[in-house]
Every structure is written in structure tokens, then in C-alpha cells.
Motif scaffolding. Sequence first.
Motif, PDB file in Angstrom:
ATOM      1  N   GLU A 128       0.828  -1.205   0.000  1.00 33.48           N
ATOM      2  CA  GLU A 128       0.000   0.000   0.000  1.00 33.48           C
ATOM      3  C   GLU A 128       0.867   1.261   0.000  1.00 33.48           C
ATOM      4  N   LEU A 129       1.934   1.250   0.787  1.00 32.08           N
ATOM      5  CA  LEU A 129       2.827   2.413   0.815  1.00 32.08           C
ATOM      6  C   LEU A 129       3.513   2.605  -0.539  1.00 32.08           C
ATOM      7  N   ALA A 130       3.896   1.495  -1.173  1.00 32.63           N
ATOM      8  CA  ALA A 130       4.546   1.581  -2.482  1.00 32.63           C
ATOM      9  C   ALA A 130       3.592   2.137  -3.529  1.00 32.63           C
ATOM     10  N   ILE A 131       2.342   1.687  -3.486  1.00 33.94           N
ATOM     11  CA  ILE A 131       1.346   2.172  -4.447  1.00 33.94           C
ATOM     12  C   ILE A 131       1.112   3.666  -4.251  1.00 33.94           C
ATOM     13  N   ASN A 132       1.016   4.093  -3.008  1.00 30.67           N
ATOM     14  CA  ASN A 132       0.836   5.522  -2.733  1.00 30.67           C
ATOM     15  C   ASN A 132       2.052   6.331  -3.170  1.00 30.67           C
ATOM     16  N   GLN A 133       3.220   5.700  -3.093  1.00 33.12           N
ATOM     17  CA  GLN A 133       4.458   6.363  -3.493  1.00 33.12           C
ATOM     18  C   GLN A 133       4.558   6.466  -5.009  1.00 33.12           C
ATOM     19  N   GLY A 134       3.929   5.495  -5.708  1.00 34.57           N
ATOM     20  CA  GLY A 134       3.954   5.477  -7.167  1.00 34.57           C
ATOM     21  C   GLY A 134       4.831   4.363  -7.698  1.00 34.57           C
ATOM     22  N   ILE A 135       4.224   3.390  -8.400  1.00 37.94           N
ATOM     23  CA  ILE A 135       4.976   2.274  -8.958  1.00 37.94           C
ATOM     24  C   ILE A 135       4.524   2.010 -10.392  1.00 37.94           C
ATOM     25  N   GLU A 136       5.305   1.214 -11.110  1.00 37.98           N
ATOM     26  CA  GLU A 136       4.996   0.884 -12.495  1.00 37.98           C
ATOM     27  C   GLU A 136       3.768  -0.028 -12.572  1.00 37.98           C
ATOM     28  N   ASP A 137       3.121  -0.019 -13.752  1.00 37.12           N
ATOM     29  CA  ASP A 137       1.932  -0.855 -13.955  1.00 37.12           C
ATOM     30  C   ASP A 137       2.219  -2.321 -13.657  1.00 37.12           C
ATOM     31  N   GLU A 138       3.360  -2.809 -14.135  1.00 35.31           N
ATOM     32  CA  GLU A 138       3.708  -4.216 -13.953  1.00 35.31           C
ATOM     33  C   GLU A 138       3.782  -4.581 -12.477  1.00 35.31           C
ATOM     34  N   ALA A 139       4.410  -3.711 -11.677  1.00 35.79           N
ATOM     35  CA  ALA A 139       4.536  -3.978 -10.244  1.00 35.79           C
ATOM     36  C   ALA A 139       3.176  -3.928  -9.560  1.00 35.79           C
ATOM     37  N   LEU A 140       2.358  -2.963  -9.945  1.00 33.97           N
ATOM     38  CA  LEU A 140       1.028  -2.838  -9.345  1.00 33.97           C
ATOM     39  C   LEU A 140       0.199  -4.092  -9.598  1.00 33.97           C
ATOM     40  N   ILE A 141       0.196  -4.553 -10.842  1.00 37.37           N
ATOM     41  CA  ILE A 141      -0.576  -5.750 -11.189  1.00 37.37           C
ATOM     42  C   ILE A 141      -0.030  -6.972 -10.456  1.00 37.37           C
ATOM     43  N   SER A 142       1.288  -7.089 -10.412  1.00 39.35           N
ATOM     44  CA  SER A 142       1.912  -8.234  -9.746  1.00 39.35           C
ATOM     45  C   SER A 142       1.581  -8.258  -8.258  1.00 39.35           C
TER      46      SER A 142
END
Length: 221
Positions: free
Chosen positions: A151-165
Motif C-alpha cells: 500500500e505504501l509503495a502504491i501511494n508512493q507510485g509504482i509501475e503498472d507491472e509492479a502494481l498488477i503483480s
Amino acid sequence: MAKNKKTRATIPGPLAAKALFFSDRTCCVCRVKGKSVQVHHIDEDPSNNRIENLGVLCLECHTETQVSGGFRRKLDAEQVILYRNDWFVLVARERAANLGRLPDTNPSSDLIELELATSIAEIYREREEYELLALHYMEVGNDELRDKYIELAINQGIEDEALISFRATQGKLSLVPKNVIRRRIKDLEVENAFFSLGRLYRETVNMKRRSKQPAKEQNWR
């Protein structure tokens, strides 16, 4: 009167192993793979074997810590600490990105492995590397901390591939915005990454089957 020469004490095996592991058996200053290295007491006190006082240096760089006089600037403790901390992070980041399991420094000691995992996590937290922390806890099997740092990483901003994974790992693929799924599908089609494309389609189909929403509302294309 000559100063008493400091007696070099033997660094305990587990501590030396930790220092070498964190540095990937590579000098933290020149970072040339394959060179002979030694564990250096950063404050030059041979009795201070705390892990934060240990750095891995090749023979040439270690010699630079002994420079005195002349116009050459000594590789002092402050510089070694900066080089070492930066190198620790780079090594740990590469390991986490590759999702490699932490090697057993001493296979008979679970405590040492736990200390290694904890130390690496502390480095990530200090640098606010939340995506790497999520990967780290995914690998060591701590789902609670994995989800926290996802959740912290998503709020920080991550690539589409990482989000889906990440969401697929959590079993929460439905939380991924549809435009992200569509964008990822297009990227995989352009890359001709058919295996990854098939896996993504399979995951979205499985997610649809678990969902109670009408199929037309789950149309990713």
C-alpha cells in the motif's frame, strides 16, 4: 616514545559473514568483482567488532585508509561509511529485485538469517524503498508486512507491472484500475511477451469468475 601498535583482533565468524554478505564479497569503494577483500574496522579500533563498524575493502582500497602526510587525501572513516551504506543498498536492491532467497550465512543458525533479513529491511526503510520492502516481505513470507508496504509503495507510485503483480499476489486484482490493465496488455502485445500476456489474461479471467459483477462490467478490452 613510539606508540603502542594496535593488536588486530579476530572478527567473530558470524559478524564477518554478515559484513561479507551485505557487500556481496565485493569492495564497497571500488566495487570491482572478484578482487581479494578483507573486513575493515572503520574506526581503526580492532576491538570494535560491531557490524556498523565493519566495511569490506579490497587490499588496494584498504591501503588508502592508511595514507598519511603528503598531498593525497586519506580514505577516512566518514568516506568509507558513505561508500559502504550506498553499496549495501545497491546489493540489497538487486537481491530483492531478483526475488532471490536470502542465502544461509550459517545454515545451522536461524537467528543469523533473521538478523540478515532484519538488517536488509532496515536499510530499505531508511531509504523509503517501499516497493523493495514489499518484495522483501513477500519473499520471507510475512503477508501482513508485505501488504503494508504494498500500500505504501502504491501511494508512493509504482509501475503498472509492479502494481498488477502485487495485487495478483494479494488476490486483489480487482483493485487494479481497468485502464492500467488495458495499458499493460498493450505493452505486452507490443513486446510480443506472449507468456506474460497469457498469464495476465488468465489472472483477469479468474478474477472475473470470482466476481459477482456482470461479465460486461468486467470487460478489460
